[in-house]
Design an enzyme around this catalytic site. Structure first.
Site, PDB file in Angstrom:
ATOM      1  N   LYS A  37      42.074  50.902  31.835  1.00  8.72           N
ATOM      2  CA  LYS A  37      41.653  51.640  33.165  1.00  8.72           C
ATOM      3  C   LYS A  37      42.624  52.381  33.900  1.00  8.72           C
ATOM      4  O   LYS A  37      42.559  52.693  34.365  1.00  8.72           O
ATOM      5  CB  LYS A  37      41.334  50.551  33.497  1.00  8.72           C
ATOM      6  CG  LYS A  37      39.601  49.654  33.369  1.00  8.72           C
ATOM      7  CD  LYS A  37      38.957  50.596  33.408  1.00  8.72           C
ATOM      8  CE  LYS A  37      37.698  51.081  31.958  1.00  8.72           C
ATOM      9  NZ  LYS A  37      36.629  51.415  31.608  1.00  8.72           N
ATOM     10  N   SER A  80      37.089  40.152  26.237  1.00 10.34           N
ATOM     11  CA  SER A  80      36.913  41.565  25.967  1.00 10.34           C
ATOM     12  C   SER A  80      37.477  41.350  25.205  1.00 10.34           C
ATOM     13  O   SER A  80      36.389  42.628  24.330  1.00 10.34           O
ATOM     14  CB  SER A  80      36.809  42.508  26.914  1.00 10.34           C
ATOM     15  OG  SER A  80      37.627  43.014  27.363  1.00 10.34           O
TER      16      SER A  80
END
Ligand code: PMP
Length: 303
Positions: A42, A263
């Site tokens: 991110k 994840s």
């Protein structure tokens, strides 16, 4: 390597050819996004969102940046906003990892927690309410902003094709906002329509139509269909249990010396499943968005 700014360290992460047994002698390659300076995929988004808003004159001197986030986007946005001295408020549901919240504060952001049971929707509503109250504020809004998939379309996706010396038979990625999957899938399909695109969600996410419920896999899982998915073909949606995701987290540390978040564990579990239905010697590419080190307080290796 001499650099002048930490922002130069964003992107161009390594792609590892995992030395593991994959069904049908296939290969799984993982893009190691924990090597970005803020520790996740991110950072790319934070940099792109802020730069895009500056280019569009949506941000001027002193604009307060407000963003709802599960954590990693908050770190990425705070990193980028810091370099332009923009005050930043991040709205985070309480349940998300303390490590991420500590890092956002260390970067100078103000944090506002929303109740866990209101999910990411609660954080979105709170961010919108703050934006209405605070003059000269701007909400990048990762869940709707086309700059989100564009980030990955323009950065990570071309890197994958540069990194790989074989055509990509399948691309596998988890979805939170859906930006990573949508941006990369669009690019890869344009380059090679035979690349199969597989989106991964945890049990408790709604893509496969299952009931919504809390899950331990962090960073992926959706409460509503990401708007970016309207424009991209999805060949398969795989739902991975927390147990299967965390099993791969442990496995990667023990067998590869890689510290991956949950994840990433889900993305690997899904890649192994997809390999079962692909021809021999297929090349499967996935993304490991962050590292296990930001989930120690959640006892990631003890689950
Ligand atoms: N994994 C982790 C650890 C994340 O923080 C995120 C973003 N929430 C994702 C995966 C999913 O990325 P995207 O929002 O682009 O779907």
């Amino acid at each position: 390597m001499l650099i002048k700014s930490v922002s130069e360290l964003i992107g161009h992460t390594p792609l590892v050819d995992l030395q593991i047994d994959v069904p049908h002698h296939s290969h799984i390659y993982a893009k190691l996004e924990m090597f970005n300076p803020g520790g996740s995929i991110k950072d790319r988004l934070g940099q792109y969102l802020i730069q895009d808003a500056i280019n569009r004159h949506q941000i001027t001197t002193g604009t307060t940046i407000i963003e709802p986030t599960a954590g990693n986007t908050g770190i990425g946005v705070a990193l980028a906003a810091r370099s332009y001295q923009l005050p930043t408020i991040l709205v985070v549901p309480e349940k998300f990892s303390h490590e991420k919240q500590i890092l956002m504060k260390a970067l100078g952001a103000r944090l506002i927690n929303t109740p866990s049971d209101q999910g990411i929707r609660g954080a979105i509503e709170k961010a919108e309410q703050l934006a209405a109250e605070i003059p000269n504020s701007f909400v990048p809004m990762q869940f709707q902003n086309p700059a989100n998939p564009a980030t990955y379309y323009h950065t990570l996706a071309p890197e994958l094709l540069d990194d790989m010396d074989h055509p990509i038979d399948a691309f596998v990625a988890g979805a939170g906002s859906g930006g990573t999957f949508a941006g990369i899938s669009k690019y890869l399909k344009e380059q090679n329509s035979r690349t199969k695109t597989v989106v991964v969600e945890p049990e408790g996410s709604i893509l496969n139509g299952g009931p919504a419920h809390p899950h331990r896999t962090e960073g992926i899982g959706v409460e509503f269909i990401p708007p970016f998915f309207k424009e991209v073909p999805i060949d398969e949606i795989l739902t991975i249990s927390d147990v299967d995701a965390f099993k791969q987290v442990k496995e990667m540390a023990a067998s590869q010396g890689l510290f991956i978040g949950s994840s990433s564990g889900a993305a690997l579990a899904a890649s192994l499943k997809i390999a079962e239905n692909l021809p021999d010697n297929s090349h499967i590419v996935t993304v490991f968005p962050d590292s296990s080190e930001r989930y120690m307080s959640e006892h990631i290796y003890e689950l």
